[in-house]
Design a protein around this motif. Structure first.
Motif, PDB file in Angstrom:
ATOM      1  N   THR A  69     -70.449 -43.810  27.156  1.00  0.00           N
ATOM      2  CA  THR A  69     -70.976 -42.613  27.391  1.00  0.00           C
ATOM      3  C   THR A  69     -71.957 -42.462  28.607  1.00  0.00           C
ATOM      4  O   THR A  69     -72.653 -41.660  29.046  1.00  0.00           O
ATOM      5  CB  THR A  69     -71.866 -41.739  26.194  1.00  0.00           C
ATOM      6  OG1 THR A  69     -72.626 -43.029  25.743  1.00  0.00           O
ATOM      7  CG2 THR A  69     -70.720 -41.650  25.128  1.00  0.00           C
ATOM      8  N   THR A  70     -72.377 -43.916  29.012  1.00  0.00           N
ATOM      9  CA  THR A  70     -73.224 -44.083  30.114  1.00  0.00           C
ATOM     10  C   THR A  70     -72.798 -44.518  31.430  1.00  0.00           C
ATOM     11  O   THR A  70     -73.302 -44.343  32.588  1.00  0.00           O
ATOM     12  CB  THR A  70     -74.515 -44.887  29.599  1.00  0.00           C
ATOM     13  OG1 THR A  70     -73.873 -46.063  29.387  1.00  0.00           O
ATOM     14  CG2 THR A  70     -75.266 -44.372  28.608  1.00  0.00           C
ATOM     15  N   ALA A  71     -71.570 -45.259  31.494  1.00  0.00           N
ATOM     16  CA  ALA A  71     -71.032 -45.795  32.711  1.00  0.00           C
ATOM     17  C   ALA A  71     -70.261 -44.769  33.336  1.00  0.00           C
ATOM     18  O   ALA A  71     -69.672 -43.705  32.575  1.00  0.00           O
ATOM     19  CB  ALA A  71     -70.262 -46.795  32.276  1.00  0.00           C
ATOM     20  N   PRO A  72     -70.154 -44.442  34.599  1.00  0.00           N
ATOM     21  CA  PRO A  72     -69.606 -43.418  35.343  1.00  0.00           C
ATOM     22  C   PRO A  72     -68.035 -43.831  35.135  1.00  0.00           C
ATOM     23  O   PRO A  72     -67.521 -45.180  35.206  1.00  0.00           O
ATOM     24  CB  PRO A  72     -69.934 -43.729  37.036  1.00  0.00           C
ATOM     25  CG  PRO A  72     -70.533 -45.060  36.984  1.00  0.00           C
ATOM     26  CD  PRO A  72     -71.131 -45.528  35.502  1.00  0.00           C
ATOM     27  N   SER A  73     -67.131 -42.812  34.982  1.00  0.00           N
ATOM     28  CA  SER A  73     -65.849 -42.954  34.756  1.00  0.00           C
ATOM     29  C   SER A  73     -65.082 -42.569  36.054  1.00  0.00           C
ATOM     30  O   SER A  73     -65.408 -41.775  36.736  1.00  0.00           O
ATOM     31  CB  SER A  73     -65.297 -42.211  33.393  1.00  0.00           C
ATOM     32  OG  SER A  73     -65.746 -42.566  32.544  1.00  0.00           O
ATOM     33  N   THR A  74     -63.958 -43.037  36.048  1.00  0.00           N
ATOM     34  CA  THR A  74     -63.015 -42.906  37.234  1.00  0.00           C
ATOM     35  C   THR A  74     -61.745 -42.807  37.006  1.00  0.00           C
ATOM     36  O   THR A  74     -61.281 -43.434  35.901  1.00  0.00           O
ATOM     37  CB  THR A  74     -63.190 -43.855  38.621  1.00  0.00           C
ATOM     38  OG1 THR A  74     -62.687 -45.116  37.967  1.00  0.00           O
ATOM     39  CG2 THR A  74     -64.622 -43.771  39.028  1.00  0.00           C
ATOM     40  N   SER A  75     -60.843 -41.906  37.596  1.00  0.00           N
ATOM     41  CA  SER A  75     -59.405 -42.024  37.009  1.00  0.00           C
ATOM     42  C   SER A  75     -58.581 -41.843  38.365  1.00  0.00           C
ATOM     43  O   SER A  75     -58.622 -40.781  39.097  1.00  0.00           O
ATOM     44  CB  SER A  75     -59.215 -40.598  36.190  1.00  0.00           C
ATOM     45  OG  SER A  75     -59.510 -39.583  36.752  1.00  0.00           O
ATOM     46  N   SER A 101     -67.466 -35.787  34.099  1.00  0.00           N
ATOM     47  CA  SER A 101     -68.449 -36.548  33.898  1.00  0.00           C
ATOM     48  C   SER A 101     -68.869 -37.279  32.455  1.00  0.00           C
ATOM     49  O   SER A 101     -69.532 -38.126  32.457  1.00  0.00           O
ATOM     50  CB  SER A 101     -69.780 -35.760  34.458  1.00  0.00           C
ATOM     51  OG  SER A 101     -70.000 -34.756  33.551  1.00  0.00           O
ATOM     52  N   ASP A 102     -68.314 -36.523  31.336  1.00  0.00           N
ATOM     53  CA  ASP A 102     -68.281 -36.948  30.147  1.00  0.00           C
ATOM     54  C   ASP A 102     -67.116 -36.978  29.508  1.00  0.00           C
ATOM     55  O   ASP A 102     -66.711 -35.642  29.018  1.00  0.00           O
ATOM     56  CB  ASP A 102     -69.355 -36.250  29.491  1.00  0.00           C
ATOM     57  CG  ASP A 102     -70.022 -36.566  28.101  1.00  0.00           C
ATOM     58  OD1 ASP A 102     -69.212 -37.666  27.300  1.00  0.00           O
ATOM     59  OD2 ASP A 102     -71.077 -36.243  27.709  1.00  0.00           O
ATOM     60  N   LEU A 103     -66.471 -38.219  29.308  1.00  0.00           N
ATOM     61  CA  LEU A 103     -65.125 -38.093  28.709  1.00  0.00           C
ATOM     62  C   LEU A 103     -65.312 -37.344  27.191  1.00  0.00           C
ATOM     63  O   LEU A 103     -64.384 -36.673  26.851  1.00  0.00           O
ATOM     64  CB  LEU A 103     -64.642 -39.603  28.572  1.00  0.00           C
ATOM     65  CG  LEU A 103     -63.542 -39.804  27.677  1.00  0.00           C
ATOM     66  CD1 LEU A 103     -62.259 -39.144  28.540  1.00  0.00           C
ATOM     67  CD2 LEU A 103     -63.213 -41.348  27.588  1.00  0.00           C
ATOM     68  N   ALA A 104     -66.255 -37.919  26.428  1.00  0.00           N
ATOM     69  CA  ALA A 104     -66.324 -37.418  24.827  1.00  0.00           C
ATOM     70  C   ALA A 104     -66.372 -35.953  24.866  1.00  0.00           C
ATOM     71  O   ALA A 104     -65.812 -35.135  24.391  1.00  0.00           O
ATOM     72  CB  ALA A 104     -67.386 -38.328  24.346  1.00  0.00           C
ATOM     73  N   GLN A 140     -68.269 -41.189  19.597  1.00  0.00           N
ATOM     74  CA  GLN A 140     -68.767 -39.875  19.816  1.00  0.00           C
ATOM     75  C   GLN A 140     -67.423 -38.793  19.275  1.00  0.00           C
ATOM     76  O   GLN A 140     -67.860 -37.724  18.512  1.00  0.00           O
ATOM     77  CB  GLN A 140     -69.378 -39.514  21.107  1.00  0.00           C
ATOM     78  CG  GLN A 140     -69.787 -38.071  20.934  1.00  0.00           C
ATOM     79  CD  GLN A 140     -70.309 -37.677  22.352  1.00  0.00           C
ATOM     80  OE1 GLN A 140     -70.549 -38.434  23.333  1.00  0.00           O
ATOM     81  NE2 GLN A 140     -70.598 -36.290  22.520  1.00  0.00           N
ATOM     82  N   VAL A 141     -66.332 -39.096  19.671  1.00  0.00           N
ATOM     83  CA  VAL A 141     -65.272 -38.218  19.397  1.00  0.00           C
ATOM     84  C   VAL A 141     -64.859 -38.065  17.849  1.00  0.00           C
ATOM     85  O   VAL A 141     -64.689 -37.289  17.135  1.00  0.00           O
ATOM     86  CB  VAL A 141     -64.007 -38.501  20.186  1.00  0.00           C
ATOM     87  CG1 VAL A 141     -62.557 -37.598  19.736  1.00  0.00           C
ATOM     88  CG2 VAL A 141     -64.275 -38.351  21.570  1.00  0.00           C
ATOM     89  N   ILE A 142     -64.953 -39.345  17.379  1.00  0.00           N
ATOM     90  CA  ILE A 142     -64.711 -39.463  16.067  1.00  0.00           C
ATOM     91  C   ILE A 142     -65.788 -38.687  15.077  1.00  0.00           C
ATOM     92  O   ILE A 142     -65.326 -38.109  14.108  1.00  0.00           O
ATOM     93  CB  ILE A 142     -64.724 -41.077  15.300  1.00  0.00           C
ATOM     94  CG1 ILE A 142     -63.568 -41.835  16.193  1.00  0.00           C
ATOM     95  CG2 ILE A 142     -64.747 -41.232  14.079  1.00  0.00           C
ATOM     96  CD1 ILE A 142     -63.598 -43.406  16.080  1.00  0.00           C
ATOM     97  N   LEU A 143     -67.077 -38.854  15.685  1.00  0.00           N
ATOM     98  CA  LEU A 143     -67.893 -38.302  14.605  1.00  0.00           C
ATOM     99  C   LEU A 143     -68.111 -36.741  14.729  1.00  0.00           C
ATOM    100  O   LEU A 143     -68.349 -35.947  13.978  1.00  0.00           O
ATOM    101  CB  LEU A 143     -69.347 -38.668  14.995  1.00  0.00           C
ATOM    102  CG  LEU A 143     -69.478 -40.237  14.669  1.00  0.00           C
ATOM    103  CD1 LEU A 143     -70.845 -40.806  15.262  1.00  0.00           C
ATOM    104  CD2 LEU A 143     -69.535 -40.473  13.044  1.00  0.00           C
ATOM    105  N   GLU A 144     -67.827 -36.104  15.850  1.00  0.00           N
ATOM    106  CA  GLU A 144     -67.728 -34.933  16.219  1.00  0.00           C
ATOM    107  C   GLU A 144     -66.555 -33.968  16.245  1.00  0.00           C
ATOM    108  O   GLU A 144     -66.638 -32.778  16.231  1.00  0.00           O
ATOM    109  CB  GLU A 144     -68.551 -34.576  17.477  1.00  0.00           C
ATOM    110  CG  GLU A 144     -69.916 -34.961  17.680  1.00  0.00           C
ATOM    111  CD  GLU A 144     -70.630 -34.844  18.941  1.00  0.00           C
ATOM    112  OE1 GLU A 144     -70.173 -33.946  19.777  1.00  0.00           O
ATOM    113  OE2 GLU A 144     -71.591 -35.760  19.224  1.00  0.00           O
ATOM    114  N   ALA A 145     -65.372 -34.390  16.255  1.00  0.00           N
ATOM    115  CA  ALA A 145     -64.103 -33.846  16.153  1.00  0.00           C
ATOM    116  C   ALA A 145     -63.938 -32.985  15.217  1.00  0.00           C
ATOM    117  O   ALA A 145     -64.330 -33.374  13.935  1.00  0.00           O
ATOM    118  CB  ALA A 145     -62.868 -34.712  16.410  1.00  0.00           C
ATOM    119  N   GLU A 146     -63.280 -31.647  15.267  1.00  0.00           N
ATOM    120  CA  GLU A 146     -62.861 -30.894  14.156  1.00  0.00           C
ATOM    121  C   GLU A 146     -61.438 -31.285  13.370  1.00  0.00           C
ATOM    122  O   GLU A 146     -61.197 -30.879  12.517  1.00  0.00           O
ATOM    123  CB  GLU A 146     -62.923 -29.383  14.646  1.00  0.00           C
ATOM    124  CG  GLU A 146     -64.297 -28.891  15.058  1.00  0.00           C
ATOM    125  CD  GLU A 146     -65.248 -28.973  13.861  1.00  0.00           C
ATOM    126  OE1 GLU A 146     -64.941 -28.403  12.881  1.00  0.00           O
ATOM    127  OE2 GLU A 146     -66.567 -29.137  14.006  1.00  0.00           O
TER     128      GLU A 146
END
Length: 153
Positions: A69-75, A101-104, A140-146
């Motif tokens: 969640t802190t490192a910049p991501s590139t694709s 900017s934020d994958l999750a 984060q996805v595991i904890l917050e996903a519906e």
């Protein structure tokens, strides 16, 4: 008199994250979301395709390089294009996005917007200390996903 200081002004519209899509993806009634690292096992993509076929759903994918969640991501666009071709060959309705900017948050927003039945993510083994210091998009996805989340190594 116009208040120039309290209202944000966007000079340019935000660029679209969509790289490739099939013509019918926006009409898909069900959705499976895939978050895929280019170096992930082929099993990750296979599980997402199998789930989309099983549920008769469209597949919305996000290609990313890092899982923090802190490192910049590139694709790389080449990876997005390659995945789009593979999903088209599988005969699915699909959309491929580059990571923002934020994958999750992007995965969670995509799942919420399209009432996803399942989120499939590539998992990478990391030590507890690294998770504590850098955070983890998967966590984060595991904890917050519906909806259910499937992590595949």
């Amino acid at each position: 008199m116009t208040d120039l200081y309290s209202t944000p002004h966007r000079r340019f519209p935000a660029p679209s994250l969509r790289v490739a899509a099939s013509p019918g993806i926006d009409e898909a009634e069900a959705t499976v979301v895939l978050a895929l690292r280019p170096d992930a096992s082929p099993a990750v993509c296979q599980e997402a395709i199998a789930a989309a076929r099983r549920e008769n759903a469209g597949l919305r994918a996000i290609v990313f390089d890092t899982d923090t969640t802190t490192a910049p991501s590139t694709s790389p666009l080449a990876e997005c294009t390659r995945l789009g071709a593979a999903l088209a060959e599988a005969g699915l309705e699909y959309e491929v996005q580059r990571v923002g900017s934020d994958l999750a948050e992007q995965v969670l927003d995509l799942a919420t917007q399209h009432a996803a039945l399942l989120i499939v993510m590539a998992a990478k083994r990391r030590s507890p200390v690294v998770k504590l210091l850098l955070g983890s998009s998967a966590q984060q996805v595991i904890l917050e996903a519906e909806c259910p989340v499937l992590l595949v190594k």
